[in-house]
Design a protein around this motif. Structure first.
Motif, PDB file in Angstrom:
ATOM      1  N   CYS A  82       0.690  -1.095  -0.132  1.00 55.79           N
ATOM      2  CA  CYS A  82       0.113  -0.137   0.097  1.00 55.79           C
ATOM      3  C   CYS A  82       0.989   1.132   0.124  1.00 55.79           C
ATOM      4  N   THR A  83       0.656   2.159  -0.712  1.00 53.36           N
ATOM      5  CA  THR A  83       1.075   3.472  -0.773  1.00 53.36           C
ATOM      6  C   THR A  83       0.276   4.646  -0.472  1.00 53.36           C
ATOM      7  N   VAL A  84       0.697   5.656   0.115  1.00 55.66           N
ATOM      8  CA  VAL A  84      -0.231   6.720   0.526  1.00 55.66           C
ATOM      9  C   VAL A  84       0.119   7.766  -0.693  1.00 55.66           C
ATOM     10  N   LEU A  85      -1.078   8.194  -1.280  1.00 62.62           N
ATOM     11  CA  LEU A  85      -1.126   9.218  -2.307  1.00 62.62           C
ATOM     12  C   LEU A  85      -1.412  10.630  -1.716  1.00 62.62           C
ATOM     13  N   ASP A  86      -2.409  10.713  -1.058  1.00 61.71           N
ATOM     14  CA  ASP A  86      -2.723  12.253  -0.495  1.00 61.71           C
ATOM     15  C   ASP A  86      -3.378  12.307   0.771  1.00 61.71           C
ATOM     16  N   VAL A  87      -3.216  13.118   1.713  1.00 65.90           N
ATOM     17  CA  VAL A  87      -3.658  13.275   2.753  1.00 65.90           C
ATOM     18  C   VAL A  87      -4.195  14.772   3.029  1.00 65.90           C
ATOM     19  N   SER A  88      -5.441  15.002   3.335  1.00 66.88           N
ATOM     20  CA  SER A  88      -5.938  16.310   3.628  1.00 66.88           C
ATOM     21  C   SER A  88      -6.971  16.124   4.818  1.00 66.88           C
ATOM     22  N   GLN A  89      -6.878  17.368   5.462  1.00 67.99           N
ATOM     23  CA  GLN A  89      -7.896  17.206   6.581  1.00 67.99           C
ATOM     24  C   GLN A  89      -8.330  18.898   6.901  1.00 67.99           C
ATOM     25  N   GLN A  90      -9.460  19.028   7.182  1.00 70.15           N
ATOM     26  CA  GLN A  90      -9.992  20.461   7.577  1.00 70.15           C
ATOM     27  C   GLN A  90     -10.675  20.650   8.940  1.00 70.15           C
ATOM     28  N   GLY A  91     -10.095  21.487   9.760  1.00 72.68           N
ATOM     29  CA  GLY A  91     -10.707  21.538  11.037  1.00 72.68           C
ATOM     30  C   GLY A  91     -11.698  22.654  11.223  1.00 72.68           C
ATOM     31  N   GLY A  92     -11.742  23.342  12.097  1.00 68.90           N
ATOM     32  CA  GLY A  92     -12.873  24.472  12.440  1.00 68.90           C
ATOM     33  C   GLY A  92     -14.241  23.604  12.823  1.00 68.90           C
ATOM     34  N   ASP A  93     -15.449  24.426  12.479  1.00 69.74           N
ATOM     35  CA  ASP A  93     -16.573  23.948  12.811  1.00 69.74           C
ATOM     36  C   ASP A  93     -17.132  23.109  11.813  1.00 69.74           C
ATOM     37  N   HIS A  94     -16.507  22.734  10.740  1.00 66.70           N
ATOM     38  CA  HIS A  94     -16.986  21.841   9.940  1.00 66.70           C
ATOM     39  C   HIS A  94     -15.902  20.764   9.504  1.00 66.70           C
ATOM     40  N   PRO A  95     -15.420  19.845  10.485  1.00 67.77           N
ATOM     41  CA  PRO A  95     -14.125  19.327  10.247  1.00 67.77           C
ATOM     42  C   PRO A  95     -14.381  17.926   9.435  1.00 67.77           C
ATOM     43  N   SER A  96     -13.406  17.792   8.623  1.00 67.85           N
ATOM     44  CA  SER A  96     -13.409  16.578   7.550  1.00 67.85           C
ATOM     45  C   SER A  96     -12.026  16.323   7.335  1.00 67.85           C
ATOM     46  N   ALA A  97     -11.959  15.058   6.488  1.00 62.49           N
ATOM     47  CA  ALA A  97     -10.613  14.617   6.148  1.00 62.49           C
ATOM     48  C   ALA A  97     -10.751  13.567   5.148  1.00 62.49           C
ATOM     49  N   SER A  98      -9.606  13.545   4.146  1.00 68.51           N
ATOM     50  CA  SER A  98      -9.466  12.403   2.988  1.00 68.51           C
ATOM     51  C   SER A  98      -8.355  11.704   3.074  1.00 68.51           C
ATOM     52  N   LEU A  99      -8.383  10.494   2.592  1.00 64.50           N
ATOM     53  CA  LEU A  99      -7.025   9.811   2.241  1.00 64.50           C
ATOM     54  C   LEU A  99      -7.168   9.024   1.076  1.00 64.50           C
ATOM     55  N   SER A 100      -5.864   9.272   0.374  1.00 65.74           N
ATOM     56  CA  SER A 100      -6.048   8.356  -1.141  1.00 65.74           C
ATOM     57  C   SER A 100      -4.833   7.552  -1.072  1.00 65.74           C
ATOM     58  N   VAL A 101      -5.068   6.373  -1.345  1.00 62.45           N
ATOM     59  CA  VAL A 101      -3.979   5.494  -1.163  1.00 62.45           C
ATOM     60  C   VAL A 101      -3.966   4.530  -2.492  1.00 62.45           C
ATOM     61  N   ARG A 102      -2.843   3.861  -2.769  1.00 62.76           N
ATOM     62  CA  ARG A 102      -2.955   2.740  -4.044  1.00 62.76           C
ATOM     63  C   ARG A 102      -2.478   1.513  -3.273  1.00 62.76           C
ATOM     64  N   VAL A 103      -3.457   0.412  -3.221  1.00 60.68           N
ATOM     65  CA  VAL A 103      -3.252  -0.606  -2.561  1.00 60.68           C
ATOM     66  C   VAL A 103      -3.564  -1.975  -3.318  1.00 60.68           C
ATOM     67  N   VAL A 104      -3.144  -3.077  -3.212  1.00 62.90           N
ATOM     68  CA  VAL A 104      -3.595  -4.381  -3.877  1.00 62.90           C
ATOM     69  C   VAL A 104      -4.951  -4.500  -3.679  1.00 62.90           C
ATOM     70  N   PRO A 105      -5.691  -5.375  -4.889  1.00 65.30           N
ATOM     71  CA  PRO A 105      -6.949  -5.521  -4.519  1.00 65.30           C
ATOM     72  C   PRO A 105      -7.443  -6.035  -3.228  1.00 65.30           C
ATOM     73  N   ALA A 106      -6.688  -7.048  -2.412  1.00 70.43           N
ATOM     74  CA  ALA A 106      -7.235  -7.635  -1.379  1.00 70.43           C
ATOM     75  C   ALA A 106      -7.271  -6.650  -0.230  1.00 70.43           C
ATOM     76  N   GLY A 107      -6.558  -5.412  -0.221  1.00 70.35           N
ATOM     77  CA  GLY A 107      -6.598  -4.629   0.968  1.00 70.35           C
ATOM     78  C   GLY A 107      -7.633  -3.450   0.858  1.00 70.35           C
ATOM     79  N   VAL A 108      -8.491  -3.370  -0.341  1.00 70.27           N
ATOM     80  CA  VAL A 108      -9.356  -2.510  -0.406  1.00 70.27           C
ATOM     81  C   VAL A 108     -10.560  -2.493   0.537  1.00 70.27           C
ATOM     82  N   ASP A 109     -11.246  -3.727   0.649  1.00 68.35           N
ATOM     83  CA  ASP A 109     -12.173  -3.857   1.867  1.00 68.35           C
ATOM     84  C   ASP A 109     -11.739  -3.541   3.089  1.00 68.35           C
TER      85      ASP A 109
END
Length: 264
Positions: A82-109
């Motif tokens: 697995c390789t991490v491609l992108d990580v982002s997060q937003q704080g404040g009153d509307h917190p959110s985050a996202s993570l993009s990775v490239r992984v072998v098919p068996a690791g998706v689920d």
């Protein structure tokens, strides 16, 4: 004495014709050079590049921690390469985050399950791009360039070539090798997209919590909103006072003119 330029051009043409006739398309795909192996799909006949998008609802205070857990699981190859491609997060009153990775098919689920643990996995979307045609074309291009390079190397070993011919052959050989290297890199990228899958996970608080956050933000902004509204009202009044004065004068003048006409 023969023309060196004509001679080297003839050699290049012979090399190109030999490369184009070096075998059938099926043979070219089966014997693509060492830079890229013959395509092997997850299922027979399939060369698909998968991309997955999943949305996870978690309490706002747990989003960052869960993001770090999933990221650590990818970095540790807990569910496969697995390789991490992108990580982002937003704080404040509307917190959110996202993570993009490239992984072998068996690791998706397993990664999605880890992200949604004690939370709620919302929408999930999967998209597949068929790379069969581009992989075939890339393998054919590699085979053609390899044959051309072989022919040029063979011509370069001849002892009856003039210096000008050797220089021209070296330049042509350098161009062919650069094109072959680019084709091999493109083939490796295709192989990576087929053997692994891109997964993007987005973390957001539940809708109810988001609504409460918006209400709380509105309450906290009450004073600022009141000040802004008051300031706007004052500015509007300052703008309308001269307009109202002009209208009043116009009305008075019209009334006076009507009275004079009525008296006559």
């Amino acid at each position: 004495m023969r023309n060196p330029t004509v001679a080297v051009m003839a050699l290049v043409v012979v090399a190109a014709l030999t490369a184009c006739g070096g075998g059938s398309p099926q043979q070219a795909m089966e014997s693509a050079g060492s830079g890229a192996a013959a395509p092997v799909a997850h299922r027979p006949g399939a060369m698909l590049a998968y991309e997955h998008h999943a949305q996870v609802a978690l309490p706002a205070e747990r989003i960052v921690q869960r993001l770090q857990q999933v990221q650590a699981a990818c970095n540790d190859n807990r569910f496969g390469a697995c390789t991490v491609l992108d990580v982002s997060q937003q704080g404040g009153d509307h917190p959110s985050a996202s993570l993009s990775v490239r992984v072998v098919p068996a690791g998706v689920d397993p990664l999605i399950a880890l992200a949604g643990k004690d939370g709620e996995i919302g929408s999930r979307r999967t998209h597949a791009e068929d790379l069969a045609v581009v992989v075939r074309d890339n393998n054919l291009a590699q085979q053609r360039l390899q044959n051309e390079r072989t022919q040029l190397l063979a011509f370069q070993q001849r002892r009856d070539l003039a210096v000008a011919d050797m220089i021209a052959l070296s330049q042509q050989l350098a161009q062919v090798e650069a094109q072959l290297q680019a084709a091999e890199q493109e083939g490796a990228q295709h192989r990576l997209r087929i053997d692994t899958q891109k997964l993007t996970i987005r973390f957001e608080p539940p809708r109810g919590q988001s609504g409460r956050s918006e209400i709380g933000q509105a309450v906290r902004d009450f004073g600022r909103t009141l000040s802004a509204g008051t300031a706007w009202t004052i500015r509007a009044a300052a703008f309308l006072i001269p307009v109202a004065a002009v209208l009043l004068i116009v009305v008075l003048v019209i009334r006076r003119l009507r009275r004079r006409r009525g008296g006559r």
